[in-house]
Enzyme design. Sequence first.
Site, PDB file in Angstrom:
ATOM      1  N   GLY A 156      39.330  49.365  40.520  1.00 41.03           N
ATOM      2  CA  GLY A 156      38.547  48.510  41.419  1.00 41.03           C
ATOM      3  C   GLY A 156      39.191  48.549  42.798  1.00 41.03           C
ATOM      4  O   GLY A 156      39.919  49.485  43.142  1.00 41.03           O
ATOM      5  N   ARG A 157      38.955  47.487  43.552  1.00 45.16           N
ATOM      6  CA  ARG A 157      39.457  47.475  44.932  1.00 45.16           C
ATOM      7  C   ARG A 157      40.980  47.581  44.983  1.00 45.16           C
ATOM      8  O   ARG A 157      41.538  48.307  45.808  1.00 45.16           O
ATOM      9  CB  ARG A 157      39.013  46.179  45.628  1.00 45.16           C
ATOM     10  CG  ARG A 157      37.523  46.075  45.879  1.00 45.16           C
ATOM     11  CD  ARG A 157      37.201  44.742  46.549  1.00 45.16           C
ATOM     12  NE  ARG A 157      37.712  43.631  45.754  1.00 45.16           N
ATOM     13  CZ  ARG A 157      36.998  42.952  44.863  1.00 45.16           C
ATOM     14  NH1 ARG A 157      35.724  43.239  44.695  1.00 45.16           N
ATOM     15  NH2 ARG A 157      37.522  41.968  44.169  1.00 45.16           N
ATOM     16  N   ILE A 158      41.663  46.868  44.095  1.00 44.68           N
ATOM     17  CA  ILE A 158      43.127  46.888  44.150  1.00 44.68           C
ATOM     18  C   ILE A 158      43.653  48.229  43.635  1.00 44.68           C
ATOM     19  O   ILE A 158      44.529  48.847  44.252  1.00 44.68           O
ATOM     20  CB  ILE A 158      43.728  45.706  43.355  1.00 44.68           C
ATOM     21  CG1 ILE A 158      43.231  44.375  43.941  1.00 44.68           C
ATOM     22  CG2 ILE A 158      45.264  45.761  43.384  1.00 44.68           C
ATOM     23  CD1 ILE A 158      43.611  43.132  43.152  1.00 44.68           C
ATOM     24  N   THR A 237      50.596  43.914  37.818  1.00 41.94           N
ATOM     25  CA  THR A 237      50.290  42.846  38.783  1.00 41.94           C
ATOM     26  C   THR A 237      48.907  42.254  38.481  1.00 41.94           C
ATOM     27  O   THR A 237      48.305  41.644  39.348  1.00 41.94           O
ATOM     28  CB  THR A 237      50.270  43.388  40.236  1.00 41.94           C
ATOM     29  OG1 THR A 237      49.425  44.548  40.272  1.00 41.94           O
ATOM     30  CG2 THR A 237      51.653  43.748  40.723  1.00 41.94           C
ATOM     31  N   SER A 238      48.413  42.461  37.245  1.00 42.28           N
ATOM     32  CA  SER A 238      47.049  41.987  36.954  1.00 42.28           C
ATOM     33  C   SER A 238      47.103  40.627  36.247  1.00 42.28           C
ATOM     34  O   SER A 238      47.206  39.592  36.920  1.00 42.28           O
ATOM     35  CB  SER A 238      46.283  43.032  36.141  1.00 42.28           C
ATOM     36  OG  SER A 238      46.865  43.228  34.865  1.00 42.28           O
ATOM     37  N   ARG A 239      47.088  40.638  34.928  1.00 44.68           N
ATOM     38  CA  ARG A 239      47.233  39.404  34.171  1.00 44.68           C
ATOM     39  C   ARG A 239      48.177  39.677  33.002  1.00 44.68           C
ATOM     40  O   ARG A 239      48.122  40.750  32.372  1.00 44.68           O
ATOM     41  CB  ARG A 239      45.878  38.925  33.633  1.00 44.68           C
ATOM     42  CG  ARG A 239      45.029  38.200  34.648  1.00 44.68           C
ATOM     43  CD  ARG A 239      45.630  36.852  35.067  1.00 44.68           C
ATOM     44  NE  ARG A 239      44.825  36.130  36.031  1.00 44.68           N
ATOM     45  CZ  ARG A 239      44.961  36.215  37.356  1.00 44.68           C
ATOM     46  NH1 ARG A 239      45.881  37.004  37.893  1.00 44.68           N
ATOM     47  NH2 ARG A 239      44.202  35.485  38.156  1.00 44.68           N
ATOM     48  N   GLU A 268      52.548  32.323  31.002  1.00 38.34           N
ATOM     49  CA  GLU A 268      53.184  31.786  32.211  1.00 38.34           C
ATOM     50  C   GLU A 268      53.290  30.269  32.135  1.00 38.34           C
ATOM     51  O   GLU A 268      52.361  29.638  31.649  1.00 38.34           O
ATOM     52  CB  GLU A 268      52.362  32.184  33.449  1.00 38.34           C
ATOM     53  CG  GLU A 268      52.435  33.666  33.696  1.00 38.34           C
ATOM     54  CD  GLU A 268      51.652  34.135  34.918  1.00 38.34           C
ATOM     55  OE1 GLU A 268      51.281  33.304  35.766  1.00 38.34           O
ATOM     56  OE2 GLU A 268      51.423  35.341  35.016  1.00 38.34           O
ATOM     57  N   HIS A 286      54.761  36.001  39.750  1.00 44.86           N
ATOM     58  CA  HIS A 286      53.323  36.024  40.063  1.00 44.86           C
ATOM     59  C   HIS A 286      53.091  35.843  41.574  1.00 44.86           C
ATOM     60  O   HIS A 286      52.479  34.854  42.004  1.00 44.86           O
ATOM     61  CB  HIS A 286      52.581  34.948  39.261  1.00 44.86           C
ATOM     62  CG  HIS A 286      51.111  35.239  39.123  1.00 44.86           C
ATOM     63  ND1 HIS A 286      50.370  34.862  38.029  1.00 44.86           N
ATOM     64  CD2 HIS A 286      50.234  35.885  39.951  1.00 44.86           C
ATOM     65  CE1 HIS A 286      49.106  35.248  38.193  1.00 44.86           C
ATOM     66  NE2 HIS A 286      49.003  35.882  39.359  1.00 44.86           N
ATOM     67  N   ALA A 288      52.137  38.597  43.818  1.00 43.11           N
ATOM     68  CA  ALA A 288      51.605  39.809  44.461  1.00 43.11           C
ATOM     69  C   ALA A 288      50.748  39.516  45.689  1.00 43.11           C
ATOM     70  O   ALA A 288      50.746  40.288  46.637  1.00 43.11           O
ATOM     71  CB  ALA A 288      50.827  40.643  43.451  1.00 43.11           C
TER      72      ALA A 288
HETATM   73  C1  GLV Z   1      46.168  36.107  41.469  1.00 41.67           C
HETATM   74  O1  GLV Z   1      46.667  36.411  40.448  1.00 41.67           O
HETATM   75  C2  GLV Z   1      44.753  36.047  41.668  1.00 41.67           C
HETATM   76  O2  GLV Z   1      43.994  36.227  40.696  1.00 41.67           O
HETATM   77  O3  GLV Z   1      44.327  35.804  42.794  1.00 41.67           O
END
Ligand code: GLV
Length: 327
Positions: A156-158, A237-239, A268, A286, A288
């Site tokens: 996706g975008r990231i 860096t997602s979930r 978390e 968390h 990012a």
């Molecule tokens: C951060 O984890 C977000 O979903 O914005």
Amino acid sequence: MAKPKILATRPLFPAARAILDAHFDVEYWTVPERISRAELLKRVADKEALVCLLTEKVDQQLLDAAPRLRIAATVSVGFDNIDVPACTRRGVAATHTPGVLDETTADFAWTLLMAIGRRLLEGDAWMRSGTWPGWDLDQLLGGDVWGKTLGILGFGRIGRGVARRALGFRMRVLYSDAVRAPSEDERDLHAEFVDRDRLFRESDFISIHVPLLPDTRHLISKENLEKMKPTAYLINTSRGPVVDEAALVDALENRKIAGAALDVYENEPKVHPGLIPRKDVILAPHMASASVDTRTRMAVMAANNVVAMFDGRRPPNALNADALELK
Ligand code: GLV
């Protein structure tokens, strides 16, 4: 006329506060400790809008406690904290903050990638310990980044932002996603669409950018970790629940992979105790999207969604606008 009452579970930032304060009677949760569930349920009872964080669940129980609620705006792109179908059933709009944190998050995925590959935190700890004896030939040998293969799970975008940064490092980029990207994007980003199996087997770095869905929970399983190269690194860096943390600890212990850099965790704020003492792991809290500009943009976006709703406009980032037939 009295302004609608709304609850924001954090003081937000001045730019977002200015927007909200102009339109609403806002109760901000300003205590340094995060709002407890009991307090949230109590305070949302007479509110028409909620601006919340990804740590706050908007579920059936909350909706039942908030009979006047019209919109729940999470200051995050991920919205696994919101039960969107339950909101829709109650006629409550749910919004998130897509698009404004992509580049900042991609930057941070790269921060983790380089730091784990080149063992930066081990070096930093060594320097601070006062025991570094000076340069030597075989100290802190890591994995090269340039010219290696980067596997991106979720394009996706990231994910695409992460791929774009890899061009400068002359990496080979593989990606997998439920949907194949347009060929111009593949060409511009020098990215090759592959199945997950190949991505796990061929990548030197795997960076995860999928949302948390039933299908992606524990996508990083024992089985998939075993496909990875023993010299490969995992970056998340997602979930958190996308990674089976117990399986990851096991893979690290048995040297199935070289290391992992994590920004998110299965439960978390807890971290699997097996990860904590490991030098081949980087643990970030968390963070990012945590730049001043980006977090401000996120809060402003959430505020603008709430304003749109009360102006009779379709909130620009509604997750259930069609279901609610918002104009
Ligand atoms: C951060 O984890 C977000 O979903 O914005």
